[in-house]
Design a protein around this motif. Structure first.
Motif, PDB file in Angstrom:
ATOM      1  N   TYR A  86       0.849  -1.194   0.000  1.00  0.00           N
ATOM      2  CA  TYR A  86       0.000   0.000   0.000  1.00  0.00           C
ATOM      3  C   TYR A  86       0.888   1.249   0.000  1.00  0.00           C
ATOM      4  O   TYR A  86       1.894   1.302   0.721  1.00  0.00           O
ATOM      5  N   PRO A  87       0.552   2.274  -0.791  1.00  0.00           N
ATOM      6  CA  PRO A  87       1.397   3.477  -0.861  1.00  0.00           C
ATOM      7  C   PRO A  87       1.645   4.107   0.509  1.00  0.00           C
ATOM      8  O   PRO A  87       0.703   4.464   1.212  1.00  0.00           O
ATOM      9  N   ALA A  88       2.911   4.255   0.868  1.00  0.00           N
ATOM     10  CA  ALA A  88       3.273   4.733   2.207  1.00  0.00           C
ATOM     11  C   ALA A  88       2.777   6.146   2.471  1.00  0.00           C
ATOM     12  O   ALA A  88       2.264   6.439   3.558  1.00  0.00           O
ATOM     13  N   LEU A  89       2.908   7.043   1.491  1.00  0.00           N
ATOM     14  CA  LEU A  89       2.462   8.415   1.688  1.00  0.00           C
ATOM     15  C   LEU A  89       0.958   8.487   1.885  1.00  0.00           C
ATOM     16  O   LEU A  89       0.463   9.252   2.710  1.00  0.00           O
ATOM     17  N   LEU A  90       0.228   7.691   1.125  1.00  0.00           N
ATOM     18  CA  LEU A  90      -1.230   7.717   1.208  1.00  0.00           C
ATOM     19  C   LEU A  90      -1.709   7.182   2.551  1.00  0.00           C
ATOM     20  O   LEU A  90      -2.698   7.667   3.110  1.00  0.00           O
ATOM     21  N   LYS A  91      -0.995   6.202   3.082  1.00  0.00           N
ATOM     22  CA  LYS A  91      -1.384   5.624   4.370  1.00  0.00           C
ATOM     23  C   LYS A  91      -1.283   6.642   5.502  1.00  0.00           C
ATOM     24  O   LYS A  91      -1.969   6.527   6.523  1.00  0.00           O
ATOM     25  N   GLN A  92      -0.451   7.668   5.324  1.00  0.00           N
ATOM     26  CA  GLN A  92      -0.261   8.679   6.366  1.00  0.00           C
ATOM     27  C   GLN A  92      -1.327   9.772   6.344  1.00  0.00           C
ATOM     28  O   GLN A  92      -1.333  10.647   7.206  1.00  0.00           O
ATOM     29  N   THR A  93      -2.234   9.736   5.365  1.00  0.00           N
ATOM     30  CA  THR A  93      -3.243  10.786   5.251  1.00  0.00           C
ATOM     31  C   THR A  93      -4.390  10.555   6.229  1.00  0.00           C
ATOM     32  O   THR A  93      -4.508   9.494   6.838  1.00  0.00           O
ATOM     33  N   ALA A  94      -5.238  11.570   6.344  1.00  0.00           N
ATOM     34  CA  ALA A  94      -6.329  11.525   7.328  1.00  0.00           C
ATOM     35  C   ALA A  94      -7.380  10.474   6.991  1.00  0.00           C
ATOM     36  O   ALA A  94      -7.991   9.896   7.896  1.00  0.00           O
ATOM     37  N   LYS A  95      -7.576  10.205   5.708  1.00  0.00           N
ATOM     38  CA  LYS A  95      -8.634   9.277   5.309  1.00  0.00           C
ATOM     39  C   LYS A  95      -8.166   8.396   4.152  1.00  0.00           C
ATOM     40  O   LYS A  95      -8.673   8.489   3.037  1.00  0.00           O
ATOM     41  N   PRO A  96      -7.209   7.515   4.408  1.00  0.00           N
ATOM     42  CA  PRO A  96      -6.711   6.656   3.324  1.00  0.00           C
ATOM     43  C   PRO A  96      -7.771   5.640   2.892  1.00  0.00           C
ATOM     44  O   PRO A  96      -8.489   5.101   3.737  1.00  0.00           O
ATOM     45  N   PRO A  97      -7.923   5.404   1.608  1.00  0.00           N
ATOM     46  CA  PRO A  97      -8.885   4.389   1.152  1.00  0.00           C
ATOM     47  C   PRO A  97      -8.544   3.020   1.752  1.00  0.00           C
ATOM     48  O   PRO A  97      -7.372   2.665   1.857  1.00  0.00           O
ATOM     49  N   TRP A  98      -9.551   2.282   2.132  1.00  0.00           N
ATOM     50  CA  TRP A  98      -9.313   0.940   2.678  1.00  0.00           C
ATOM     51  C   TRP A  98      -8.792   0.004   1.583  1.00  0.00           C
ATOM     52  O   TRP A  98      -7.967  -0.866   1.855  1.00  0.00           O
ATOM     53  N   VAL A  99      -9.283   0.207   0.381  1.00  0.00           N
ATOM     54  CA  VAL A  99      -8.911  -0.650  -0.749  1.00  0.00           C
ATOM     55  C   VAL A  99      -8.642   0.219  -1.972  1.00  0.00           C
ATOM     56  O   VAL A  99      -9.357   1.190  -2.215  1.00  0.00           O
ATOM     57  N   LEU A 100      -7.603  -0.132  -2.714  1.00  0.00           N
ATOM     58  CA  LEU A 100      -7.313   0.509  -3.995  1.00  0.00           C
ATOM     59  C   LEU A 100      -7.311  -0.558  -5.074  1.00  0.00           C
ATOM     60  O   LEU A 100      -6.650  -1.594  -4.936  1.00  0.00           O
ATOM     61  N   TYR A 101      -8.065  -0.327  -6.119  1.00  0.00           N
ATOM     62  CA  TYR A 101      -8.096  -1.231  -7.263  1.00  0.00           C
ATOM     63  C   TYR A 101      -7.152  -0.688  -8.329  1.00  0.00           C
ATOM     64  O   TYR A 101      -7.061   0.527  -8.525  1.00  0.00           O
ATOM     65  N   ILE A 218      -5.086  11.726  -5.271  1.00  0.00           N
ATOM     66  CA  ILE A 218      -4.066  12.362  -6.103  1.00  0.00           C
ATOM     67  C   ILE A 218      -3.086  13.134  -5.224  1.00  0.00           C
ATOM     68  O   ILE A 218      -1.858  13.009  -5.368  1.00  0.00           O
ATOM     69  N   ALA A 219      -3.617  13.928  -4.291  1.00  0.00           N
ATOM     70  CA  ALA A 219      -2.756  14.701  -3.392  1.00  0.00           C
ATOM     71  C   ALA A 219      -2.036  13.804  -2.398  1.00  0.00           C
ATOM     72  O   ALA A 219      -0.851  14.000  -2.108  1.00  0.00           O
ATOM     73  N   GLY A 220      -2.736  12.801  -1.887  1.00  0.00           N
ATOM     74  CA  GLY A 220      -2.180  11.963  -0.823  1.00  0.00           C
ATOM     75  C   GLY A 220      -1.076  11.036  -1.260  1.00  0.00           C
ATOM     76  O   GLY A 220      -0.194  10.688  -0.467  1.00  0.00           O
ATOM     77  N   ILE A 221      -1.086  10.643  -2.523  1.00  0.00           N
ATOM     78  CA  ILE A 221      -0.085   9.700  -3.021  1.00  0.00           C
ATOM     79  C   ILE A 221       1.168  10.425  -3.512  1.00  0.00           C
ATOM     80  O   ILE A 221       2.183   9.795  -3.831  1.00  0.00           O
ATOM     81  N   SER A 222       1.113  11.755  -3.535  1.00  0.00           N
ATOM     82  CA  SER A 222       2.172  12.562  -4.150  1.00  0.00           C
ATOM     83  C   SER A 222       2.952  13.362  -3.108  1.00  0.00           C
ATOM     84  O   SER A 222       2.414  13.803  -2.099  1.00  0.00           O
ATOM     85  N   LEU A 223       4.233  13.581  -3.395  1.00  0.00           N
ATOM     86  CA  LEU A 223       5.069  14.425  -2.548  1.00  0.00           C
ATOM     87  C   LEU A 223       4.614  15.884  -2.606  1.00  0.00           C
ATOM     88  O   LEU A 223       4.729  16.618  -1.638  1.00  0.00           O
ATOM     89  N   GLY A 224       4.120  16.299  -3.762  1.00  0.00           N
ATOM     90  CA  GLY A 224       3.653  17.658  -3.941  1.00  0.00           C
ATOM     91  C   GLY A 224       2.675  17.732  -5.094  1.00  0.00           C
ATOM     92  O   GLY A 224       2.569  16.790  -5.888  1.00  0.00           O
ATOM     93  N   THR A 225       1.966  18.843  -5.197  1.00  0.00           N
ATOM     94  CA  THR A 225       0.962  19.028  -6.247  1.00  0.00           C
ATOM     95  C   THR A 225       1.246  20.307  -7.016  1.00  0.00           C
ATOM     96  O   THR A 225       1.459  21.365  -6.412  1.00  0.00           O
ATOM     97  N   VAL A 226       1.235  20.190  -8.353  1.00  0.00           N
ATOM     98  CA  VAL A 226       1.435  21.338  -9.235  1.00  0.00           C
ATOM     99  C   VAL A 226       0.099  21.693  -9.885  1.00  0.00           C
ATOM    100  O   VAL A 226      -0.538  20.836 -10.505  1.00  0.00           O
ATOM    101  N   VAL A 227      -0.325  22.941  -9.752  1.00  0.00           N
ATOM    102  CA  VAL A 227      -1.521  23.427 -10.440  1.00  0.00           C
ATOM    103  C   VAL A 227      -1.056  24.236 -11.650  1.00  0.00           C
ATOM    104  O   VAL A 227      -0.310  25.211 -11.500  1.00  0.00           O
TER     105      VAL A 227
END
Length: 362
Positions: A86-101, A218-227
């Protein structure tokens, strides 16, 4: 039946959402007991009556097995929050998905990634900027994350596929649904060369309420976000806000002050987002200099270019793989800072990332 399969089954149960699973896990930490012992009224007392009825009436081993077979037939795999992959960065977020397909290269679940997002109706400038920036990030070895939407998202994926790295498309639909339909060929190319990712079960159709949920991944799996380009009320700004909430970096590409499509990005810059004109502006934020990348690419390792933090982390690593959690404990770094140092070492070809958030010296 193991815990990950049971968690998958709960996620597949109609009407059983993120909070219902959270409540159930709080009361039944060992999910393998859920089907073995039968329904314990005290353990399930916190669930709403309709959720409790759904469990008692529909949740059984045959249901889970049938759903597992359905995904196997569709060629779609899954990873749960219980898995090392499971993606380590995403697991650290406030509401990580229980399952990713997902469909595609599962090694990208652990990749160092940057999100590139923006409006669905970009200008020619915006499309070119997103494509060029994403290609540069990909050439630097980063994975570009976006949402497969029209406009900037599509340009970001296309640019990343032109580079040496790869791309992840996070869907606001089920993993088998292509939206918008005109992106079918792009979907197929990403499935072949990158990764298609979704938290929504098979057959989930597009709905406005699902896209903000998609954006948090998208934000949770990434080190940073570019708009790149975004109006003042763009959904891309939601992604940027979610990145900030998770203490991730936010970057913005400047545009003409006369263009409504640039006002969102310009507003972010006013609020402190880093102005970006090329990938080097992002790389230097994580301690990676373009010159160092060039040296690493030729196989030359200039040890004098290591920072003090990099030397400390390398000193904690040996020939045997070490986990991110062990490095975090031994280094006493903050979570985000350790990721930045590891990213720099990865870019310099000093270390390699292995499945399960493990790292080893090259």
């Amino acid at each position: 039946m193991d815990a990950r399969s049971i968690l998958f089954g709960l996620h597949e149960l109609p009407g059983f959402g993120w909070r219902s699973i959270q409540k159930l896990l709080h009361r039944v930490p060992d999910l393998t007991n859920l089907l073995q012992r039968g329904w314990n009224q005290q353990e399930l007392s916190g669930l709403q009556p309709d959720k409790l009825k759904a469990l008692k009436d529909n949740f059984h081993m045959d249901f889970v097995a049938s759903r597992l077979n359905k995904y196997a037939e569709a060629g779609i795999r899954f990873v749960t929050v219980l898995d090392e992959a499971y993606p380590a960065l995403l697991k650290q977020t406030a509401k990580p998905p229980w399952v990713l397909y997902y469909r595609g290269n599962d090694r990208l679940l652990q990749a160092s990634a940057i999100a590139v997002v923006g409006t669905r109706t970009p200008t020619t400038y915006g499309k070119k900027a997103a494509e060029r920036l994403s290609r540069e990030l990909s050439d630097a070895g980063l994975t570009v994350v976006s949402g497969l939407a029209r406009g900037i998202d599509s340009s970001a994926h296309l640019g990343a596929l032109q580079g040496k790295g790869s791309t992840i498309a996070v869907l606001g639909t089920g993993p088998d649904i292509v939206y918008p339909p005109e992106n079918k060929s792009l979907y197929r190319e990403i499935a072949e060369k990158g990764l298609i990712l979704s938290e929504f079960p098979l057959g989930t159709s597009p709905h406005p309420g699902l896209f903000p949920l998609r954006n948090r991944i998208i934000a949770g799996i990434s080190l940073g976000t570019v708009v790149v380009e975004a109006a003042l009320k763009s959904g891309s700004l939601i992604t940027a806000d979610q990145a900030l909430e998770e203490s991730r970096e936010v970057f913005a590409v400047p545009g003409p002050i006369t263009s409504p499509k640039s006002l969102g990005a310009l507003s972010l810059i006013k609020q402190g987002a880093k102005l970006v004109t090329g990938a080097e502006d992002i790389l230097e934020e994580y301690g990676v200099l373009p010159a160092a990348n060039s040296a690493a690419a030729t196989g030359y390792r200039n040890t004098s270019m290591r920072t003090e933090e990099e030397r400390l982390i390398l000193g904690l690593m040996r020939e045997e793989p070490i986990s991110f959690d062990d490095l975090l404990e031994r280094s006493h770094f903050q979570f985000g800072h350790l990721h930045s140092v590891l990213l720099s070492l990865l870019m310099k070809k000093e270390i390699e990332q292995l499945p399960g958030s493990m790292y080893v010296i090259l």
